[in-house]
Enzyme design. Sequence first.
Site, PDB file in Angstrom:
ATOM      1  N   SER A 112       4.146   4.085   4.370  1.00 59.92           N
ATOM      2  CA  SER A 112       3.418   5.201   3.756  1.00 59.92           C
ATOM      3  C   SER A 112       3.874   6.507   4.405  1.00 59.92           C
ATOM      4  O   SER A 112       4.301   6.506   5.563  1.00 59.92           O
ATOM      5  CB  SER A 112       1.922   5.007   3.989  1.00 59.92           C
ATOM      6  OG  SER A 112       1.260   6.219   3.758  1.00 59.92           O
ATOM      7  N   SER A 113       3.719   7.608   3.672  1.00 59.92           N
ATOM      8  CA  SER A 113       4.119   8.906   4.229  1.00 59.92           C
ATOM      9  C   SER A 113       3.221   9.317   5.399  1.00 59.92           C
ATOM     10  O   SER A 113       3.575  10.225   6.155  1.00 59.92           O
ATOM     11  CB  SER A 113       4.075   9.981   3.147  1.00 59.92           C
ATOM     12  OG  SER A 113       2.776  10.078   2.621  1.00 59.92           O
ATOM     13  N   CYS A 114       2.059   8.649   5.564  1.00 59.17           N
ATOM     14  CA  CYS A 114       1.162   9.046   6.656  1.00 59.17           C
ATOM     15  C   CYS A 114       1.680   8.611   8.024  1.00 59.17           C
ATOM     16  O   CYS A 114       1.057   8.889   9.035  1.00 59.17           O
ATOM     17  CB  CYS A 114      -0.252   8.548   6.422  1.00 59.17           C
ATOM     18  SG  CYS A 114      -0.358   6.785   6.546  1.00 59.17           S
ATOM     19  N   TYR A 141      -4.487   3.330  10.274  1.00 60.91           N
ATOM     20  CA  TYR A 141      -3.638   2.844   9.172  1.00 60.91           C
ATOM     21  C   TYR A 141      -2.174   3.202   9.438  1.00 60.91           C
ATOM     22  O   TYR A 141      -1.269   2.369   9.287  1.00 60.91           O
ATOM     23  CB  TYR A 141      -4.151   3.494   7.881  1.00 60.91           C
ATOM     24  CG  TYR A 141      -3.350   3.265   6.635  1.00 60.91           C
ATOM     25  CD1 TYR A 141      -3.388   2.045   5.975  1.00 60.91           C
ATOM     26  CD2 TYR A 141      -2.591   4.290   6.075  1.00 60.91           C
ATOM     27  CE1 TYR A 141      -2.684   1.852   4.789  1.00 60.91           C
ATOM     28  CE2 TYR A 141      -1.881   4.115   4.900  1.00 60.91           C
ATOM     29  CZ  TYR A 141      -1.931   2.895   4.261  1.00 60.91           C
ATOM     30  OH  TYR A 141      -1.238   2.705   3.097  1.00 60.91           O
ATOM     31  N   LYS A 145       1.196   0.914   9.919  1.00 59.19           N
ATOM     32  CA  LYS A 145       2.403   1.066   9.087  1.00 59.19           C
ATOM     33  C   LYS A 145       3.640   1.297   9.949  1.00 59.19           C
ATOM     34  O   LYS A 145       4.722   0.802   9.642  1.00 59.19           O
ATOM     35  CB  LYS A 145       2.221   2.226   8.100  1.00 59.19           C
ATOM     36  CG  LYS A 145       1.212   1.917   6.995  1.00 59.19           C
ATOM     37  CD  LYS A 145       1.740   0.813   6.128  1.00 59.19           C
ATOM     38  CE  LYS A 145       0.876   0.491   4.947  1.00 59.19           C
ATOM     39  NZ  LYS A 145       1.358  -0.699   4.223  1.00 59.19           N
ATOM     40  N   HIS A 188      -7.693   7.657  -3.921  1.00 52.16           N
ATOM     41  CA  HIS A 188      -6.833   8.782  -3.548  1.00 52.16           C
ATOM     42  C   HIS A 188      -7.101   9.967  -4.474  1.00 52.16           C
ATOM     43  O   HIS A 188      -7.759   9.825  -5.507  1.00 52.16           O
ATOM     44  CB  HIS A 188      -5.362   8.366  -3.650  1.00 52.16           C
ATOM     45  CG  HIS A 188      -4.970   7.347  -2.615  1.00 52.16           C
ATOM     46  ND1 HIS A 188      -4.457   6.114  -2.940  1.00 52.16           N
ATOM     47  CD2 HIS A 188      -5.025   7.378  -1.273  1.00 52.16           C
ATOM     48  CE1 HIS A 188      -4.211   5.433  -1.830  1.00 52.16           C
ATOM     49  NE2 HIS A 188      -4.542   6.171  -0.810  1.00 52.16           N
TER      50      HIS A 188
HETATM   51  N1  LIG Z   1      -1.251   3.839  -3.532  1.00 54.32           N
HETATM   52  C1  LIG Z   1      -0.584   4.784  -2.899  1.00 54.32           C
HETATM   53  O1  LIG Z   1      -0.697   5.984  -3.195  1.00 54.32           O
HETATM   54  C2  LIG Z   1       0.364   4.410  -1.780  1.00 54.32           C
HETATM   55  C3  LIG Z   1       1.027   5.445  -1.125  1.00 54.32           C
HETATM   56  C4  LIG Z   1       1.890   5.151  -0.094  1.00 54.32           C
HETATM   57  C5  LIG Z   1       2.079   3.819   0.277  1.00 54.32           C
HETATM   58  N2  LIG Z   1       1.442   2.825  -0.372  1.00 54.32           N
HETATM   59  C6  LIG Z   1       1.687   1.444   0.081  1.00 54.32           C
HETATM   60  O2  LIG Z   1       2.093   0.633  -1.002  1.00 54.32           O
HETATM   61  C7  LIG Z   1       1.606  -0.686  -0.797  1.00 54.32           C
HETATM   62  C8  LIG Z   1       0.822  -1.146  -2.029  1.00 54.32           C
HETATM   63  O3  LIG Z   1      -0.255  -0.242  -2.252  1.00 54.32           O
HETATM   64  P1  LIG Z   1      -1.140  -0.291  -3.584  1.00 54.32           P
HETATM   65  O4  LIG Z   1      -1.465   1.104  -3.917  1.00 54.32           O
HETATM   66  O5  LIG Z   1      -0.489  -1.185  -4.562  1.00 54.32           O
HETATM   67  O6  LIG Z   1      -2.463  -0.972  -3.020  1.00 54.32           O
HETATM   68  P2  LIG Z   1      -3.505  -1.880  -3.814  1.00 54.32           P
HETATM   69  O7  LIG Z   1      -3.501  -1.559  -5.258  1.00 54.32           O
HETATM   70  O8  LIG Z   1      -4.778  -1.796  -3.041  1.00 54.32           O
HETATM   71  O9  LIG Z   1      -2.884  -3.335  -3.641  1.00 54.32           O
HETATM   72  C9  LIG Z   1      -2.853  -3.983  -2.403  1.00 54.32           C
HETATM   73  C10 LIG Z   1      -2.791  -5.458  -2.657  1.00 54.32           C
HETATM   74  O10 LIG Z   1      -2.827  -6.128  -1.391  1.00 54.32           O
HETATM   75  C11 LIG Z   1      -3.695  -7.238  -1.517  1.00 54.32           C
HETATM   76  N3  LIG Z   1      -4.290  -7.591  -0.226  1.00 54.32           N
HETATM   77  C12 LIG Z   1      -4.952  -6.786   0.620  1.00 54.32           C
HETATM   78  N4  LIG Z   1      -5.398  -7.502   1.668  1.00 54.32           N
HETATM   79  C13 LIG Z   1      -5.005  -8.788   1.460  1.00 54.32           C
HETATM   80  C14 LIG Z   1      -5.174  -9.989   2.178  1.00 54.32           C
HETATM   81  N5  LIG Z   1      -5.829 -10.020   3.346  1.00 54.32           N
HETATM   82  N6  LIG Z   1      -4.650 -11.131   1.674  1.00 54.32           N
HETATM   83  C15 LIG Z   1      -3.991 -11.117   0.486  1.00 54.32           C
HETATM   84  N7  LIG Z   1      -3.794  -9.999  -0.253  1.00 54.32           N
HETATM   85  C16 LIG Z   1      -4.311  -8.842   0.246  1.00 54.32           C
HETATM   86  C17 LIG Z   1      -4.772  -6.783  -2.469  1.00 54.32           C
HETATM   87  O11 LIG Z   1      -5.421  -7.915  -2.992  1.00 54.32           O
HETATM   88  P3  LIG Z   1      -6.792  -7.787  -3.847  1.00 54.32           P
HETATM   89  O12 LIG Z   1      -6.303  -7.424  -5.212  1.00 54.32           O
HETATM   90  O13 LIG Z   1      -7.387  -9.127  -3.764  1.00 54.32           O
HETATM   91  O14 LIG Z   1      -7.595  -6.725  -3.167  1.00 54.32           O
HETATM   92  C18 LIG Z   1      -3.967  -5.986  -3.482  1.00 54.32           C
HETATM   93  O15 LIG Z   1      -3.478  -6.824  -4.499  1.00 54.32           O
HETATM   94  C19 LIG Z   1       0.773  -0.665   0.471  1.00 54.32           C
HETATM   95  O16 LIG Z   1       1.541  -1.092   1.544  1.00 54.32           O
HETATM   96  C20 LIG Z   1       0.453   0.789   0.640  1.00 54.32           C
HETATM   97  O17 LIG Z   1       0.267   1.116   1.988  1.00 54.32           O
HETATM   98  C21 LIG Z   1       0.582   3.082  -1.411  1.00 54.32           C
END
Ligand SMILES: NC(=O)c1ccc[n+]([C@@H]2O[C@H](COP(=O)([O-])OP(=O)(O)OC[C@H]3O[C@@H](n4cnc5c(N)ncnc54)[C@H](OP(=O)(O)O)[C@@H]3O)[C@@H](O)[C@H]2O)c1
Length: 330
Positions: A112-114, A141, A145, A188
């Site tokens: 992540s950018s953070c 967090y 990361k 967000h």
């Molecule tokens: N969204 C953003 O703006 C953003 C920005 C920068 C980086 N990222 C990074 O991109 C990646 C994906 O983010 P996203 O936005 O797609 O997040 P998300 O929609 O919350 O998806 C995260 C997924 O991880 C699963 N998960 C979490 N804990 C788990 C566990 N203990 N066991 C199994 N599965 C688990 C969740 O399952 P459930 O469906 O069951 O909850 C969900 O399917 C992350 O690494 C995040 O840090 C996201």
Amino acid sequence: MKLDVQPRIYIAGHNGMVGSAIVRHLISRGIDAQYIITRNREELDLTSQSDVRNFFEATKPDQVYLAAAKVGGIHANNTWPADFIYDNLMIEANVIESAFRSGVKKLLFLGSSCIYPRLAAQPMTESALLTGPLEPTNEPYAIAKIAGIKLCESYNRQYGHSHGIDYRSVMPTNLFGPGDNYHPENSHVLPALIGRFHKAKVEQLPTVTLWGTGQAKREFLYVDDMASASVHVMNFSADLYAQNTSPMQSHINVGSGSDISITDVAQLIQKIVGYQGHIVYDTSKPDGAPRKWMDSEKLQRLGWRPAFSLLEGLQMAYDDFLKHPTLRNK
Ligand SMILES: NC(=O)c1ccc[n+]([C@@H]2O[C@H](COP(=O)([O-])OP(=O)(O)OC[C@H]3O[C@@H](n4cnc5c(N)ncnc54)[C@H](OP(=O)(O)O)[C@@H]3O)[C@@H](O)[C@H]2O)c1
């Protein structure tokens, strides 16, 4: 010995916004769904070391996209800091170690950018990592990361030559699109704005309140572009990766290349939603950092560009929001 020609690809977090976009993207590139391995959280809790180890030993994927994480906005990070550091450290450590033990050669970790310091020079280059204090609201967090990047690098440094592994990291900017979290408090900024403008339109509210002055600038990327960037970084040659990274600074930024003020993006969303009222500002609330913008020049040099403009992405995100009524009440 495997007879498959196509790699068997495990997508950790396939129900999430990014994981589901990576699945869509791989399928659109002709990968047969039978080569894509997924498990939902009920089938596999990635914080459980023994379950993750057993899963990898049983399935033996060739490639892993690590898009599972505990993710949320400022409020969620502030309320559950222990969950944010513990879950994310456990998920990364379990998946990367078990992937290595079971013979996975290629893995992509999503950070992540953070990870960058609160006062990093803008736009933030990959070399800004570990040069200053982090933003306190999401420090746990961010630390997790950073640990994910360092796990990939350390396994590469220790086992790259002996075991032929190649574990890479990408750092996405703020993402949005289908499958986003629209919770009014835990989401967000961009999905929160989509949800608020939609509610204001439906309930014919006279105003929508933005936190802060609206002058802070942020960068946004449509999630399908993030998926294409992930697949791009996973697949370019090891030589190219080595030429553009170093063993202890191997992560690659993924951004749209430009940023926009909160007021300007709110006005775009207002137009797309068709809300006729006014935007007002609650300046008692903080703006956060004045600017957060990633330098994605390295990835552009490596041949990737986003396919969607912010306006196109916002329109598709709102269309998806309207198609999924339950999202609106999450
Ligand atoms: N969204 C953003 O703006 C953003 C920005 C920068 C980086 N990222 C990074 O991109 C990646 C994906 O983010 P996203 O936005 O797609 O997040 P998300 O929609 O919350 O998806 C995260 C997924 O991880 C699963 N998960 C979490 N804990 C788990 C566990 N203990 N066991 C199994 N599965 C688990 C969740 O399952 P459930 O469906 O069951 O909850 C969900 O399917 C992350 O690494 C995040 O840090 C996201």
